[in-house]
Motif scaffolding. Structure first.
Motif, mmCIF file in Angstrom:
data_model
loop_
_atom_site.group_PDB
_atom_site.id
_atom_site.type_symbol
_atom_site.label_atom_id
_atom_site.label_comp_id
_atom_site.label_asym_id
_atom_site.label_seq_id
_atom_site.Cartn_x
_atom_site.Cartn_y
_atom_site.Cartn_z
ATOM 1 N N SER A 233 0.850 -1.187 0.000
ATOM 2 C CA SER A 233 0.000 0.000 0.000
ATOM 3 C C SER A 233 0.885 1.234 0.000
ATOM 4 O O SER A 233 1.998 1.211 0.545
ATOM 5 N N SER A 234 0.407 2.309 -0.592
ATOM 6 C CA SER A 234 1.174 3.558 -0.587
ATOM 7 C C SER A 234 0.232 4.726 -0.820
ATOM 8 O O SER A 234 -0.852 4.575 -1.381
ATOM 9 N N GLY A 235 0.656 5.878 -0.354
ATOM 10 C CA GLY A 235 -0.094 7.109 -0.556
ATOM 11 C C GLY A 235 0.852 8.260 -0.750
ATOM 12 O O GLY A 235 2.055 8.160 -0.454
ATOM 13 N N ASP A 236 0.352 9.359 -1.279
ATOM 14 C CA ASP A 236 1.202 10.534 -1.459
ATOM 15 C C ASP A 236 0.341 11.783 -1.492
ATOM 16 O O ASP A 236 -0.848 11.739 -1.786
ATOM 17 N N LEU A 237 0.983 12.884 -1.194
ATOM 18 C CA LEU A 237 0.361 14.195 -1.199
ATOM 19 C C LEU A 237 1.320 15.153 -1.882
ATOM 20 O O LEU A 237 2.521 15.146 -1.595
ATOM 21 N N GLU A 699 14.635 12.380 3.199
ATOM 22 C CA GLU A 699 13.865 11.584 4.151
ATOM 23 C C GLU A 699 13.329 12.499 5.230
ATOM 24 O O GLU A 699 14.070 13.255 5.855
ATOM 25 N N LEU A 700 12.009 12.464 5.406
ATOM 26 C CA LEU A 700 11.363 13.289 6.418
ATOM 27 C C LEU A 700 10.375 12.423 7.193
ATOM 28 O O LEU A 700 9.435 11.873 6.598
ATOM 29 N N PHE A 701 10.601 12.283 8.484
ATOM 30 C CA PHE A 701 9.752 11.432 9.335
ATOM 31 C C PHE A 701 9.646 10.024 8.744
ATOM 32 O O PHE A 701 8.567 9.430 8.665
ATOM 33 N N LYS A 702 10.787 9.518 8.275
ATOM 34 C CA LYS A 702 10.930 8.160 7.739
ATOM 35 C C LYS A 702 10.177 7.937 6.427
ATOM 36 O O LYS A 702 10.006 6.801 5.999
ATOM 37 N N ASN A 703 9.729 9.011 5.806
ATOM 38 C CA ASN A 703 9.098 8.924 4.488
ATOM 39 C C ASN A 703 9.829 9.838 3.522
ATOM 40 O O ASN A 703 10.587 10.722 3.924
ATOM 41 N N GLU A 704 9.593 9.619 2.225
ATOM 42 C CA GLU A 704 10.311 10.371 1.198
ATOM 43 C C GLU A 704 9.588 11.663 0.852
ATOM 44 O O GLU A 704 8.385 11.678 0.598
ATOM 45 N N LEU A 705 10.334 12.765 0.837
ATOM 46 C CA LEU A 705 9.837 14.071 0.420
ATOM 47 C C LEU A 705 10.616 14.519 -0.811
ATOM 48 O O LEU A 705 11.835 14.662 -0.742
ATOM 49 N N PHE A 742 6.258 20.060 -4.254
ATOM 50 C CA PHE A 742 6.700 18.980 -3.377
ATOM 51 C C PHE A 742 5.764 17.785 -3.553
ATOM 52 O O PHE A 742 4.604 17.910 -3.948
ATOM 53 N N THR A 743 6.293 16.602 -3.266
ATOM 54 C CA THR A 743 5.501 15.376 -3.174
ATOM 55 C C THR A 743 5.973 14.609 -1.939
ATOM 56 O O THR A 743 7.165 14.330 -1.804
ATOM 57 N N TYR A 744 5.031 14.288 -1.065
ATOM 58 C CA TYR A 744 5.371 13.571 0.163
ATOM 59 C C TYR A 744 4.731 12.193 0.122
ATOM 60 O O TYR A 744 3.510 12.054 -0.015
ATOM 61 N N SER A 745 5.552 11.150 0.208
ATOM 62 C CA SER A 745 5.073 9.774 0.172
ATOM 63 C C SER A 745 4.677 9.326 1.568
ATOM 64 O O SER A 745 5.469 9.447 2.517
ATOM 65 N N LEU A 746 3.471 8.817 1.695
ATOM 66 C CA LEU A 746 2.939 8.421 3.003
ATOM 67 C C LEU A 746 3.146 6.937 3.263
ATOM 68 O O LEU A 746 3.258 6.150 2.328
#
Length: 746
Positions: A233-237, A699-705, A742-746
Motif C-alpha cells: 500500500s502507498s499514498g502521497d500528497l 527523508e522526512l519522518f521516515k518517508n520520502e519528500l 513537493f511530493t510527500y510519500s505516506l
C-alpha cells in the motif's frame, strides 16, 4: 457467437488452476556482484517484483505462455527478453552499468516492447520528467517532447500538435480508450489533468492501422498510474505554487493491493488567476479545475480485469482583450464550464500461448459556454460592485448557456494475440464507436447527430536474425447520421510496413511506411456560427471527402555508453486536406471562414544528441532541433505550423547521504522566425526562453519528500508563439514563472 463466448469463459475458468512460478538472480555484468532492489516486470501480466538483498527474485501465480520480462535498475542498461512459462530453469541475468537513462515498456504499440526493440519510433516521457520543467498544465508539459507543440488560447486551453497536425488529426488515448470531448474546436482544450498519469507516449505519424479514423497525424497516449504491487500500500500528497498566476495545484492519492484485489484513487484541485507578461495581466486567462480518478482491479493466474473512472470539471476563462487587471481566480464572461466523465474497463483472458484483450469505454462530455449578452441583469442597478467576484461565482445559476452540448461516446477495442508461429507474433482485432451529440443551448454550432465507427485489423511482428519487421492492414467504415438532414458514410483501407535493423555497431535504423485517414467531423460538415476564442464565423461544407495520407519515416539512432545521436525525418502527403479559408465577408462582426479542401504535404523532422562524458557520468549535454514545413499543392503554406526550434540543455545528477535522485538543469529554447505562413496569417518573430530547475528527494519522518524548484522565461522576455490564438490581438505569452513543488510519500 454465444458458443464462442461460452468457450472462452470455460477456458478462463478451468485455466485458473494452471499457476506457475519463476525465480532467478540478477548480478552486475562487470563485478558479478548480486544486485538488490532491481525492478522485474512482466507488462502483459502487469506483475512485478524487486530483487532481495542477495539479488534473488520470485514471481508466483503466472499463466502459461510466452511473455517479455523486463529488468531495470538506475545506473544500468535495461534488459528485456522473452520467457516461456512454465519453466523450471533458474533465470540468471547480468546488467551492464551505463549512464543512459532506464528504458520503459511502450504501451501504445501492440507488442509492448522496449523502444530499443520497437519497429515504430515512439517518444515517451514520464510525468515526473514533465513536472520537473515547471509546466502549469499537461498541454504545456507535452511541448517538451520532440515534435510536439500546442495550439493555445491563453493558459488553460491547449491542443496537441504533432509535426504540424492537430485537432481531429491527432487522437488522444487515456485509460486505454480514445478520448472524445468535442475536440473538433480549436478553442477546445485537451480536457485531461496530469494527476494520476504515469507517462506520456507519442506516435508521430499515421496510426490508423492501430486506431482508425482521426489518427492520421499521430497519437498522444496517456498511461494511467499503475496499481500497487500485491501485498503493498502507498499514498502521497503533492502541491505546486506558480508565481506568475499566483496559482496552485494540489493532489492526493492512495493505492493498495491484497489477495488479488487492488484499488487506487486520486483527487486534485487547481486554481489560477490571469497570467502576467512583463507589461500587463492577460484578462480572463484564469481558470479552475477539479479532477478525481479511481480504479479497482482483480487478477488471478489466467485472468485480470480493471475498471477506472475519471471525472474532470473545469471552468475556463476565454480571453478576448486586455481589460480588468486583477488576481481573481473566478472566470469572467465569456467562459467554458465543462464536465467530463470517463469510464473504462480493461480485461485480459490468458490461454496457453495466446490471450484475448477486451477494452470497453464510455465518455460523457457536458460542455457549456456562457457569453456576456446572456446575462440576466434585471436587478443590476441594485448590485454592489464591491461584490463582483461573489457575483461571478453564482453566475452559472442566473445565466443560460449560449452553447450547451452533450456528447456521449461508447467504444470497444477487442484484440486476440495468436499463438506464436516460428518468427511471427500476430494480433487480430475489431474496434468501434457509437457517439451521439445533443444540443440544449440557445445557439448551435453543430447539429444533433449520431456517429458509428467499425474497424477490423491484423498486424504481425516478424523476428529475423538481423532485422525486425512489422506489417498490418485494416478496414474502417464511419457513418454520420445528422437528424433531419444528411446521412454520410466514409470507408477506408489502410496499411503499414516497418523494419528495424542494426546497420552498424551501436547504430539502429528504422523505416516506416504507413497510410492513414480521417473522415470529416461534424463541425467541418455542418458548422454554422461564431466560435468564441477563435473570433470567426465558420460555415461547414457537406461535400467534404475523407482525408487520406501516406507518410514515410526514417529514423537513425547511434547509442554508445556516453554518446547518443538521433535523426528522424518524415515526408507526409495528404490528399483532400481540409482547411479554413476566409471569403472576405463579415457576420456578427466576425470574419466568415469556409471549409475547403486541397492536397497538401508536410515534411521535416527532429535531430539531436546527448553527451554524458566519461568519467563525468553525472553531467549531461543535450541538444535537439525540430522543424516542419506544411504546404498546399498550390505552394501556399498551411496555417498553424510550428516554427523551427532549437533546445540546448545542461543537466547534472547527484546523490548525497542527505539527498537522493538529485538533479539540476539549465535550458535555452530558441524559437526561430516563422515566415512560412498561410494567406490569413502574419509572420511571427523568434525568441529565446531561458529555464532552470533543481530538485531531489529527502527523508522526512521516515518517508520520502521530493522537492522541485524551477523557473521558466527567466529573462521575462515578451514574445508571442505562432500557435497562440491570442496572437491576432497582439497579446503576449506568459512572462517569468517560478514553480515550487513537493511530493510527500505516506
Amino acid at each position: 457467437m454465444k458458443s464462442f463466448i461460452n468457450t472462452l469463459l470455460f477456458l478462463a475458468i478451468t485455466s485458473i488452476y494452471s499457476q506457475n512460478t519463476i525465480q532467478g538472480i540478477v548480478t552486475d555484468a562487470n563485478t558479478q556482484e548480486q544486485l538488490a532492489f532491481v525492478n522485474i516486470y512482466i507488462s502483459d501480466l502487469e506483475k512485478g517484483t524487486i530483487t532481495d538483498g542477495n539479488g534473488n527474485f520470485k514471481l508466483e501465480n503466472l499463466p502459461s505462455g510466452h511473455y517479455n520480462i523486463l529488468f531495470s535498475f538506475l545506473g544500468y542498461k535495461t534488459e528485456s527478453f522473452k520467457i516461456s512459462i512454465p519453466t523450471t530453469d533458474i533465470i540468471t541475468i547480468s546488467l551492464t552499468p551505463t549512464a543512459i537513462e532506464m528504458e520503459s515498456i511502450i504501451v501504445s504499440t501492440p507488442f509492448h516492447k522496449l523502444q530499443s526493440d520497437n519497429v515504430m519510433k515512439v517518444e515517451q516521457k514520464t510525468m515526473e520528467d514533465l513536472k520537473a520543467s515547471g509546466a502549469i498544465t499537461l498541454s504545456e508539459g507535452i511541448t517538451n517532447i520532440a515534435g510536439v507543440e500546442s495550439i493555445t488560447t491563453g493558459l488553460s486551453i491547449g491542443k496537441p500538435v504533432i509535426r504540424g497536425l492537430s485537432s481531429n488529426r491527432v487522437l488522444v488515448y487515456t485509460q486505454g480508450i480514445r478520448l472524445e470531448n468535442q475536440q473538433f474546436g480549436s478553442e477546445h482544450g485537451l480536457g485531461v489533468n496530469a494527476a494520476g498519469i504515469q507517462s506520456v507516449e507519442v506516435i508521430k505519424g499515421p496510426a490508423s492501422l492501430l486506431y482508425g479514423s482521426d489518427a492520421l497525424g499521430g497519437v498522444l497516449y496517456l498511461n494511467p498510474e499503475r496499481f500497487a504491487e500485491n501485498g503493498k500500500s502507498s499514498g502521497d500528497l503533492s502541491g505546486n505554487y506558480f508565481s506568475n498566476t499566483q496559482g496552485f495545484n494540489t493532489n492526493a492519492g492512495f493505492k493498495s493491493s491484497e489477495n488479488n484485489f487492488k484499488f487506487l484513487f486520486r483527487g486534485s484541485i487547481a486554481e489560477h488567476s490571469d497570467y502576467t507578461t512583463k507589461d500587463y495581466r492577460v484578462t480572463n486567462t484564469r481558470f479552475r479545475e477539479q479532477d478525481f480518478k479511481a480504479g479497482i482491479g482483480y487478477q488471478v493466474s489466467q485472468f485480470k480485469t480493471e475498471f477506472r473512472y475519471n471525472v474532470n470539471h473545469s471552468k475556463l476563462g476565454i480571453p478576448e482583450a486586455i481589460g480588468e487587471q486583477s488576481t481573481n481566480r473566478t472566470p469572467l464572461l465569456p467562459f467554458q464550464d465543462i464536465t467530463n466523465h470517463i469510464f473504462s474497463s480493461k480485461s485480459t483472458l490468458f490461454f496457453n500461448n495466446s490471450k484475448l484483450d477486451i477494452n470497453l469505454g464510455f465518455i460523457y462530455n457536458d460542455r457549456k459556454e456562457f457569453e456576456e449578452h446572456h446575462h440576466e441583469d434585471d436587478d443590476e442597478d441594485d448590485e454592489d460592485e464591491e461584490h463582483e467576484e461573489d457575483e461571478h461565482e453564482d453566475e452559472d445559476e442566473i445565466l443560460e448557456a449560449a452553447l450547451h452540448m452533450k456528447l456521449k461516446t461508447a467504444n470497444y477495442d477487442i484484440k486476440y494475440s495468436l499463438p506464436e508461429l516460428g518468427k511471427f507474433e500476430t494480433i487480430i482485432g475489431v474496434q468501434g464507436m457509437n457517439q451521439t451529440n445533443s444540443n440544449y443551448g440557445e445557439e448551435q454550432l453543430i447539429p444533433d447527430a449520431t456517429t458509428n465507427d467499425f474497424g477490423v485489423l491484423a498486424t504481425s511482428h516478424i523476428h529475423f536474425e538481423n532485422a525486425d519487421v512489422q506489417l498490418g492492414a485494416r478496414f474502417d467504415t464511419r457513418n454520420i447520421d445528422i437528424l433531419n438532414s444528411i446521412n454520410k458514410s466514409f470507408n477506408s483501407f489502410n496499411g503499414a510496413f516497418g523494419v528495424k535493423t542494426n546497420i552498424a555497431k551501436n547504430m539502429t535504423a528504422r523505416v516506416n511506411l504507413a497510410t492513414g485517414f480521417r473522415a470529416p467531423n461534424l463541425s467541418e460538415l455542418t458548422s454554422e456560427g461564431s466560435h468564441e476564442g477563435t473570433n470567426r464565423y465558420e460555415i461547414g461544407n457537406s461535400s467534404l471527402k475523407s482525408e487520406q495520407n501516406f507518410q514515410t519515416d526514417v529514423a537513425l539512432e547511434f547509442k554508445s555508453e556516453h554518446v547518443e545521436l538521433f535523426a528522424n525525418g518524415f515526408y507526409n502527403k495528404i490528399n483532400n486536406y481540409i482547411f479554413l479559408s476566409p471569403n472576405g465577408e463579415v457576420i456578427n462582426e466576425d470574419p466568415v471562414f469556409l471549409y475547403l479542401q486541397d492536397d497538401a504535404k508536410l515534411y521535416g523532422g527532429e535531430f539531436g544528441f546527448h553527451l554524458h562524458p566519461h568519467p563525468l557520468d553525472w553531467l549531461h549535454f543535450e541538444s535537439s532541433f525540430e522543424m516542419v514545413t506544411g504546404k498546399q499543392d498550390n505552394e501556399g503554406y498551411l496555417p498553424l505550423i510550428p516554427a523551427n526550434s532549437l533546445t540546448n540543455m545542461i543537466r547534472v545528477e547527484f546523490e548525497k547521504p542527505w539527498i537522493k535522485k538529485g538533479y539540476g538543469f539549465v535550458k535555452l529554447r530558441t524559437t526561430f522566425d516563422q515566415n512560412n505562413v498561410s494567406a490569413f496569417e502574419t509572420n511571427t518573430d523568434g525568441y529565446n526562453l531561458l529555464s532552470a530547475g533543481l530538485g531531489g528527494s529527502f527523508e522526512l519522518f521516515k518517508n520520502e519528500l521530493s522537492v522541485i524548484v524551477s523557473a521558466n522565461n527567466l529573462t521575462d522576455e515578451t514574445y508571442t508563439n505562432h500557435l497562440s490564438r491570442l496572437k491576432p490581438d497582439g497579446i503576449f505569452n506568459m512572462g517569468r514563472n517560478i514553480n515550487l513543488g513537493f511530493t510527500y510519500s505516506l
